[in-house]
Design an enzyme around this catalytic site. Sequence first.
Site, PDB file in Angstrom:
ATOM      1  N   CYS A  11       0.839  -1.195   0.000  1.00 37.10           N
ATOM      2  CA  CYS A  11       0.000   0.000   0.000  1.00 37.10           C
ATOM      3  C   CYS A  11       0.873   1.243   0.000  1.00 37.10           C
ATOM      4  O   CYS A  11       2.097   1.169   0.067  1.00 37.10           O
ATOM      5  CB  CYS A  11      -0.919   0.008   1.212  1.00 37.10           C
ATOM      6  SG  CYS A  11       0.003   0.139   2.768  1.00 37.10           S
ATOM      7  N   CYS A  14       3.310   1.696   2.813  1.00 32.27           N
ATOM      8  CA  CYS A  14       4.566   0.944   2.645  1.00 32.27           C
ATOM      9  C   CYS A  14       5.568   1.758   1.828  1.00 32.27           C
ATOM     10  O   CYS A  14       6.739   1.889   2.195  1.00 32.27           O
ATOM     11  CB  CYS A  14       4.301  -0.380   1.938  1.00 32.27           C
ATOM     12  SG  CYS A  14       3.210  -1.509   2.808  1.00 32.27           S
ATOM     13  N   ASP A 436       4.861  23.886 -34.076  1.00 30.78           N
ATOM     14  CA  ASP A 436       5.820  24.449 -35.030  1.00 30.78           C
ATOM     15  C   ASP A 436       5.694  23.742 -36.376  1.00 30.78           C
ATOM     16  O   ASP A 436       4.741  22.995 -36.628  1.00 30.78           O
ATOM     17  CB  ASP A 436       7.245  24.322 -34.474  1.00 30.78           C
ATOM     18  CG  ASP A 436       7.672  22.875 -34.285  1.00 30.78           C
ATOM     19  OD1 ASP A 436       6.839  21.987 -34.519  1.00 30.78           O
ATOM     20  OD2 ASP A 436       8.832  22.645 -33.892  1.00 30.78           O
TER      21      ASP A 436
END
Length: 541
Positions: A11, A14, A436
């Site tokens: 998780c 952790c 561009d």
Amino acid sequence: MKQYNVTGMSCAACSARVEKAVSALDGVTQCSVSLLTNSMAVEGTASEKSIIDAVEKAGYGASAKDGSTPASGEKEDAFKDTETPKLKRRLLLSVGFLIVLMYVSMGHSMWGWPLPLLEGNYMGIGLLQMCLSAIVLIINKKFFISGFKGVLNKAPNMDTLVAMGSGASFLWSLYVLFAMTASAAKGDMQHVMHLSHDFYFESAAMIVTLITVGKMLEAKSKGRTTNALKSLMDLRPKTARVIRGGEETEIGAEEVIKGDIFVVRPGESIPVDGVVLEGHSAVNESALTGESVPVDKKAGDKVSASTVNQSGLIRCRAVAVGEDTALSQIIKMVSDAAATKAPIAKIADKVSGIFVPTVIAIAIIAGAAWLIAGQTAGFALARAISVLVISCPCALGLATPVAIMVSSGMGAKNGILFKTAESIEKAGKIQIVALDKTGTITKGEPEVTDVIPCEGVLENELLTYAFSLEKDSEHPLAKAVVKYAEGRTQAKAVRDFKALPGKGLEGFIDSDKVCGGNLKFIEELCPVPNKMKEDIEKLSL
């Protein structure tokens, strides 16, 4: 930035714990942990051993990645989803025992479903529930190992909530079972029957089973998000034809060394970055640039790994191999982006880091409050467990990394590269885009927009000759001409058809020699009117 594999994380709490432990080391200037890819990127002068030791002290496993691009035989394993099949087996076993447990605990007691040999035997029913629940908990022991390891390392995680909720339910039920034996010893069967309604064995098993469903879905999601990286890695050619000892030898692409001379035939992928020594060809570089029109290559021009040689045979010298090729750098960039954190992800980690201890504190307060209010221990425990269970699993720590991984992977697949996860977040806030060059965005394949014949030539006549000549070519521009001409005119038979690399095509239609190609090639054959050159320049913008 050094990359590491990290194991044992379940998780966001952790990953926050690992990140905090490594960031505290002297010499570490930046540390980023990715829960999604179970990886860690560390920048600074700290030694590899000290970093790994810090992770292990935090209660997790770590190993340094070798930094090389995986060989063709290893790349599939690098991103293989191994977690989903394991979780699927765990879930199927858990559900099987849970169904039997629910039949005993709910079906029999609430709806009077038959239970042979145990009718009226409340202690026997309790023992059966205990055994079935214990089996489910053993199947899902990883929650308890990870959860209590987090507590021991002063870093409670989401598994800690699961373990506490399920463990508390099981232990309370075990206490009730022993209380039943004490009442039975006194001959108080009325109290035994009353206590049989205080079992939470099915809750203990249900908690871990439901969370396993969530874990499996999370693992499946994580597995799917690596598909884009797999697609990028699959672009790498598996073999190369090199000249060694004066002979052409086919070897694995990863075995090519800098300075090797290699040969690429029409239709083959270029194995490594190199420079053309001999030959002319048109190379499809869309895998790297997104530009669908092949680029003409001659002696002295650079070629890149994973691009496709479409026409002539070329002989090249390798200038960049392995992880130094352009494609490998793109793959590394995408992986690094997945390991970095966007600002929103950092906020999510901070929240997740304090989420678990906060939930535990609220659960204790809730249970104590009900006891003070005069409720029974069973009633108070049920409310405390509800707080723990309803907080799991926490999607907060997974949702943001998944979004980052999916977006960076899909971007790479479509030729869009993000150097950091922060760039991805900023891209979502873009309101104006300035382009561009031509100021256009192509859709990936050329198409005919205008047909301009020379003076004295009919448009249909020009189209017929172009259609007839181009239909035998594999060039994308030829395909565009053929697609436009189909349905508008009929192709004629072509004799002695030739493809001229870097120039165009030629062949005979009836008794006339017909040529088609770029402006430079046509100017070698005949003068081109200035008006036509002006039109060409205008349409090229």
